[in-house]
Motif scaffolding. Structure first.
Motif, mmCIF file in Angstrom:
data_model
loop_
_atom_site.group_PDB
_atom_site.id
_atom_site.type_symbol
_atom_site.label_atom_id
_atom_site.label_comp_id
_atom_site.label_asym_id
_atom_site.label_seq_id
_atom_site.Cartn_x
_atom_site.Cartn_y
_atom_site.Cartn_z
ATOM 1 N N LYS A 196 0.900 -1.298 -0.053
ATOM 2 C CA LYS A 196 0.053 0.108 0.098
ATOM 3 C C LYS A 196 0.744 1.024 0.035
ATOM 4 C CE LYS A 196 -3.400 -2.609 2.735
ATOM 5 N NZ LYS A 196 -3.996 -2.600 4.292
ATOM 6 N N ARG A 197 0.257 2.384 -0.631
ATOM 7 C CA ARG A 197 1.189 3.479 -0.837
ATOM 8 C C ARG A 197 0.097 4.399 -0.286
ATOM 9 N NH1 ARG A 197 5.320 3.580 -5.537
ATOM 10 N NH2 ARG A 197 6.138 1.433 -5.533
ATOM 11 N N TYR A 198 0.727 5.645 0.350
ATOM 12 C CA TYR A 198 0.254 6.702 0.812
ATOM 13 C C TYR A 198 0.896 7.968 0.736
ATOM 14 C CZ TYR A 198 -2.226 2.829 3.425
ATOM 15 O OH TYR A 198 -3.022 1.695 3.803
ATOM 16 N N ARG A 199 0.116 9.148 0.763
ATOM 17 C CA ARG A 199 1.128 10.425 0.593
ATOM 18 C C ARG A 199 0.774 11.140 2.137
ATOM 19 N NH1 ARG A 199 3.711 12.876 -3.123
ATOM 20 N NH2 ARG A 199 2.691 11.452 -4.440
ATOM 21 N N CYS A 200 1.689 11.328 2.583
ATOM 22 C CA CYS A 200 2.065 11.969 3.898
ATOM 23 C C CYS A 200 1.584 13.617 3.888
ATOM 24 C CB CYS A 200 3.654 12.053 4.323
ATOM 25 S SG CYS A 200 3.948 12.954 5.861
ATOM 26 N N ASP A 223 4.116 15.827 2.191
ATOM 27 C CA ASP A 223 3.796 16.015 0.993
ATOM 28 C C ASP A 223 4.533 14.736 0.001
ATOM 29 O OD1 ASP A 223 1.499 16.179 -0.923
ATOM 30 O OD2 ASP A 223 2.736 17.712 -2.013
ATOM 31 N N GLN A 224 5.194 13.806 0.416
ATOM 32 C CA GLN A 224 5.925 12.728 -0.122
ATOM 33 C C GLN A 224 5.411 11.495 0.048
ATOM 34 O OE1 GLN A 224 8.841 13.142 -1.963
ATOM 35 N NE2 GLN A 224 7.988 15.522 -1.551
ATOM 36 N N GLU A 225 5.685 10.483 -0.704
ATOM 37 C CA GLU A 225 4.772 9.129 -0.874
ATOM 38 C C GLU A 225 5.386 8.232 0.332
ATOM 39 O OE1 GLU A 225 5.459 5.712 -3.625
ATOM 40 O OE2 GLU A 225 3.865 7.160 -4.476
ATOM 41 N N PRO A 243 6.174 4.570 1.059
ATOM 42 C CA PRO A 243 6.236 3.556 0.193
ATOM 43 C C PRO A 243 5.428 2.131 1.169
ATOM 44 C CG PRO A 243 8.110 3.827 0.830
ATOM 45 C CD PRO A 243 7.554 5.283 1.334
ATOM 46 N N HIS A 257 4.307 9.987 7.866
ATOM 47 C CA HIS A 257 5.695 9.502 8.448
ATOM 48 C C HIS A 257 5.992 9.736 9.875
ATOM 49 C CE1 HIS A 257 6.974 10.471 3.911
ATOM 50 N NE2 HIS A 257 7.458 9.295 3.968
ATOM 51 N N ARG A 280 5.883 22.430 -2.742
ATOM 52 C CA ARG A 280 6.228 21.170 -3.262
ATOM 53 C C ARG A 280 7.294 21.678 -4.379
ATOM 54 N NH1 ARG A 280 0.408 21.263 -4.308
ATOM 55 N NH2 ARG A 280 -0.368 19.569 -3.017
ATOM 56 N N TYR A 324 -1.563 15.356 -6.255
ATOM 57 C CA TYR A 324 -2.486 14.826 -5.562
ATOM 58 C C TYR A 324 -2.212 14.581 -4.048
ATOM 59 C CZ TYR A 324 0.258 10.754 -7.073
ATOM 60 O OH TYR A 324 1.653 10.113 -7.339
#
Length: 110
Positions: free
Chosen positions: A53-57, A61-63, A65, A87, A103, A110
């Motif tokens: 599963k991947r999420y956006r912090c 604003d980073q992924e 993993p 995170h 960013r 997104y």
């Protein structure tokens, strides 16, 4: 011959209620914290339970993993629909961050 039991029958066995959530179900413990004048539910998620599963912090604003241990937080008054995956370092530094995250040029929107 039957296998050996390490503890006597009935010792330490308890029947949890059907609506109670298992404490280790998502690989971590849950607590509540105060942030920005609100009560937040915070749960630590082990990397093994986040595999694939991947999420956006929202902090950086980073992924995040798949397979990386992280923190899930949501306002206590709202449901789990408002939960966000952070995170661990970003959650711990949330009070030191500015209100607007900048960013990089190539970062997705997104």
């Amino acid at each position: 011959m039957s296998p050996r039991r390490n503890r006597p029958k009935g010792a330490g066995e308890s029947s949890p209620s059907s609506d109670a959530e298992q404490p280790g179900r998502y690989g971590g413990f849950e607590r509540s914290e105060n942030w920005q004048g609100e009560e937040w539910s915070v749960r630590h998620v082990a990397g093994a339970s986040a595999a694939g599963k991947r999420y956006r912090c929202p902090g950086c604003d980073q992924e995040i993993p798949g397979g990386l241990a992280h923190v899930v937080a949501w306002p206590a008054h709202s449901g789990v629909d408002e939960r966000r995956h952070w995170h661990k370092a970003c959650w711990n530094a949330k009070d030191r961050r500015t209100t607007r995250v900048q960013r990089s040029r190539n970062a997705p929107r997104y």
